[in-house]
Every structure is written in structure tokens, then in C-alpha cells.
Design an enzyme around this catalytic site. Structure first.
Site, PDB file in Angstrom:
ATOM      1  CB  CYS A 196      -0.917  -0.016   1.210  1.00  0.00           C
ATOM      2  SG  CYS A 196      -2.044   1.372   1.269  1.00  0.00           S
TER       3      CYS A 196
ATOM      4  CB  CYS B 238      -2.820  -0.263   4.344  1.00  0.00           C
ATOM      5  SG  CYS B 238      -2.750   1.057   3.225  1.00  0.00           S
TER       6      CYS B 238
END
Length: 396
Positions: free
Chosen positions: A100, A200
Site C-alpha cells: 500500500c 492499510c
């Protein structure tokens, strides 16, 4: 006045990051990232994005900075979610947080920020950035956070020099209690907010249910392998080249059902990972069972009793050539070279003494002490002092 776009997540860390930048004289803009979200697999009321974006807005209003939400769900699905499904299907365990940062926050998001005329992108990560000169050119360093309990440099282990050059980490020199104290002093709505634990920017997700969207449950066997199994006493003599010896140390044991006894059933080998203890639902053993290997081909999980079971430990791991990433490209090893480092194979693990061995096809990380639950698909990161200099996806 330099312009900084802060990724306001609705948490205390990014809130204080924005405030500190403002104090340092930057022109600050707050952006909230709306990433892929699916209520069917989110644990109810755990970090829903709506509440987070609202908190981010309140912080921006309090600080008097412009704020907007950007919807990155399409890119997130493509680059993170689809990647996760593909990795789990292969029997590997990906790390979405590392991905991410590389693919979303410091790529897609960063490009949006730069299009808004930003000079930098800032996040609330507990790490620091350094700058040195090598051959007359600036080289950026990724340094661990001052707060050793919260150091998040590992999650940024895949960043490039270009990404680092545009990144700022305003709270890296502070401890978590100091960050909370600043938020309380400023009367920010996020001052007492609990840290989010989920994937995330998705929130807390029930992983098996998340995976079941694509990977169908399939009954398989749980096999327990005794610690005294002969496979653990087959110590290969230290013969052959150093590369051949390392290959033996890094190779995972190939288990078969005949090596142990069937102790239960499971719903799918790809829902489990090395070192896992929860979710096996097998009772009656003197010590807890841990996953020592999974085989997605035969849909079998191999387990061993206790966290000292020999099946959990290996002395080395291998990273395939294309997966080796140097944050500090000037330190890249040539074939045949070695380097002494401190390394970790998961977030929060204590740094371990190790030696890197670079060969034509890839890199071996040889640890001084055997490591528990080395897992394919996870990231190994290596440090020199408090600087993270490189990382790679564990191939085996």
C-alpha cells in the site's frame, strides 16, 4: 513557502504530522484516501472509513487547512486486493501494508499531490528521513523512528529514492505519548483515538471471509508432525560451495502426510500461514499447535506442538533476483559480494544479526540464529545501524 499534502487518515499520527508541518511554515493541504471498502467483511464499527474521513475533516477545520477526499478504490482493488488474492491462491502470505505504501500512498496518491502543486507528501509514519551526499549527488536515507515500540520503517521498505525525495515524516522524531500529548494540547478530535489495526486504510477485516470472496472454502486435512521426525535430524554435511550450502539452509522442508498423523480438518490451506496458532480448532494436545507448513496443491496443513518445534525454524531465506530492492542503490551488492546487516522478517520483530550473500540469480539472507516462521510472500528488510537500506519478497 513549500506546499505539503498530508495523507490525513483520521488518526492521531497524521493529525499531529499536519500540525507540526504547519508550525514549520509549510503550506499544508489535507487529503483523505478512500480506498477499497467492503462492509460484508469488515468487523462492524471497527474503523469504518466514513468516521475516519469525518475525523480527518474536523482536524483540517481545526487547523484551518484545505481538505478533500480522493477515491482511490479502483487503484487499490487493482494493485492491492487483486495482488493479495493472487498471492494467497499460490499459498503465499502477502503484506498489504508494505504494498500500500509503495503502490498507493507514495505512487497514486503522491502523483495526485504533485498535480496539486505539492513539493512533498507527508504521512504519520514513525520513521525518519536523512540526506547524505554520495559522489556529489543527494542520497536519501530511510531511518527508523525514535520510538522503538512504534518504528514503522519496515512498512516503507519498498520505497525508491525518487519516492523518498518527495516524502516527509514529521513525527518520526517523537514517541507515541509525545504525539498524543501534542494532539491533546491542540484539542484535536483524534487525541484519544485508538490506533487502527486493520489492512492499510480498509479497517479491520476478517481475513478468511475476505479471502472467501475469491478463494472457495475446501475441506482439507490437518497433519501433526512430531518434533522427533527423522526429517529434522538429517543434518546435511557442510559440503559444496557456499551457495549450495545456503540453498540447503533456505529450502523449506517438503512434507507429506506419511510424516505425521491426521489430527483434524480445515476449510482451505490458503487461509493459513506459517507460525499461525489461532483458527486450527484442534484440542487435546499438551502444547498448542502451530502451523509449520501449508501445501495448497494437496490442500494440507502441517502443524507441530509448541513454539520451539523444529519445523518452525530455518537459518536462511532466499529472495529471487527481481524481488531484491535497494532503498540505497549505491549499496547494491554485486554477485559474489556479502554484507553484514541486521534484518527482520516481520513488523515488530527484533532486528536479527545476518549476512547477505548476493549471487547471479538472487540474494540469500543467512541469519546467525535460526528464525521462526519464515514465510513466502512476506518482506525481509535489512538495516545498517538504524538505516533501512534494502528489502525483498521472501521466495523461500
Amino acid at each position: 513557502m513549500k506546499r505539503v499534502v498530508v495523507g490525513l487518515s483520521g488518526g492521531v499520527d497524521s493529525s499531529v504530522a499536519a500540525y507540526l508541518l504547519q508550525q514549520q511554515g509549510y503550506e499544508v493541504i489535507g487529503l483523505f484516501m478512500k480506498n477499497w471498502h467492503d462492509d460484508s467483511v469488515t468487523i462492524s464499527n471497527e474503523c469504518p472509513w466514513l468516521e475516519d474521513s469525518n475525523d480527518a475533516l474536523l482536524v483540517a477545520e481545526k487547523l484551518g487547512i484545505p481538505f478533500q477526499t480522493v477515491d482511490l478504490s479502483e487503484q487499490y482493488k487493482e494493485r492491492i486486493v487483486d495482488y493479495m488474492f493472487a498471492e494467497y491462491e499460490k499459498g503465499r502470505t502477502p503484506n498489504p501494508d508494505v504494498l500500500c505504501n509503495r503502490e498507493i500512498k507514495f505512487d497514486v496518491f503522491m502523483k495526485i499531490a504533485l498535480s496539486l502543486g505539492a513539493d512533498y507528501v507527508a504521512t504519520g509514519h514513525y520513521c525518519r528521513k536523512g540526506e547524505i551526499e554520495v559522489d556529489g549527488k543527494p542520497v536519501y536515507q530511510l531511518l527508523s523512528g525514535i520510538d522503538k515500540n512504534k518504528d514503522q520503517s519496515y512498512f516503507l521498505c519498498q520505497l525508491s529514492q525518487e519516492q523518498l525525495s518527495k516524502a516527509l515524516f514529521p513525527i518520526g522524531g517523537l514517541t507515541k505519548p509525545e504525539v498524543r500529548a501534542i494532539a491533546a494540547e491542540m484539542d484535536l478530535v483524534t487525541a484519544e483515538k485508538k490506533d487502527s489495526q486493520g489492512l492499510c486504510f480498509i479497517g479491520k477485516v476478517r481475513l478468511p471471509e475476505f479471502l472467501q470472496q475469491k478463494l472457495r472454502p475446501k475441506d482439507g486435512l490437518i497433519v501433526e508432525v512430531d518434533a522427533n521426525q527423522p526429517v529434522y535430524t538429517n543434518d546435511q554435511p557442510a559440503e559444496g560451495s557456499i551457495q549450495e550450502q545456503l540453498a540447503v539452509q533456505a529450502a523449506p522442508i517438503r512434507y507429506s502426510e506419511s510424516m505425521g498423523k491426521v489430527v483434524g480438518k480445515h476449510q482451505g490451506a490458503h487461509y493459513f500461514t506459517n507460525g499461525q496458532r489461532k483458527g486450527l480448532n484442534v484440542g487435546g494436545t499438551p502444547e498448542a499447535l502451530f502451523v509449520i507448513a501449508t501445501d495448497v496443491e494437496t490442500n494440507t496443513i502441517y502443524t507441530g506442538q509448541g513454539h520451539h518445534h523444529p519445523g518452525l525454524f530455518r537459518k536462511a531465506l532466499y529472495i529471487d533476483g527481481p524481488e531484491v530492492h535497494w532503498v540505497r542503490q549505491d549499496l547494491t551488492l554485486a554477485s559474489g559480494q556479502t554484507m553484514r546487516v541486521k534484518a527482520r522478517i516481520r513488523y515488530r520483530q527484533e532486528l536479527q544479526d545476518a549476512t547477505l550473500h548476493q549471487f547471479e540469480n538472487g540474494l540469500y539472507v543467512a541469519f546467525d540464529e535460526p528464525q521462526s516462521a519464515i514465510t513466502e510472500g512476506q518482506f525481509c528488510a535489512w538495516y545498517v545501524g538504524d538505516e533501512l537500506v534494502g528489502s525483498g519478497v521472501i521466495s523461500e
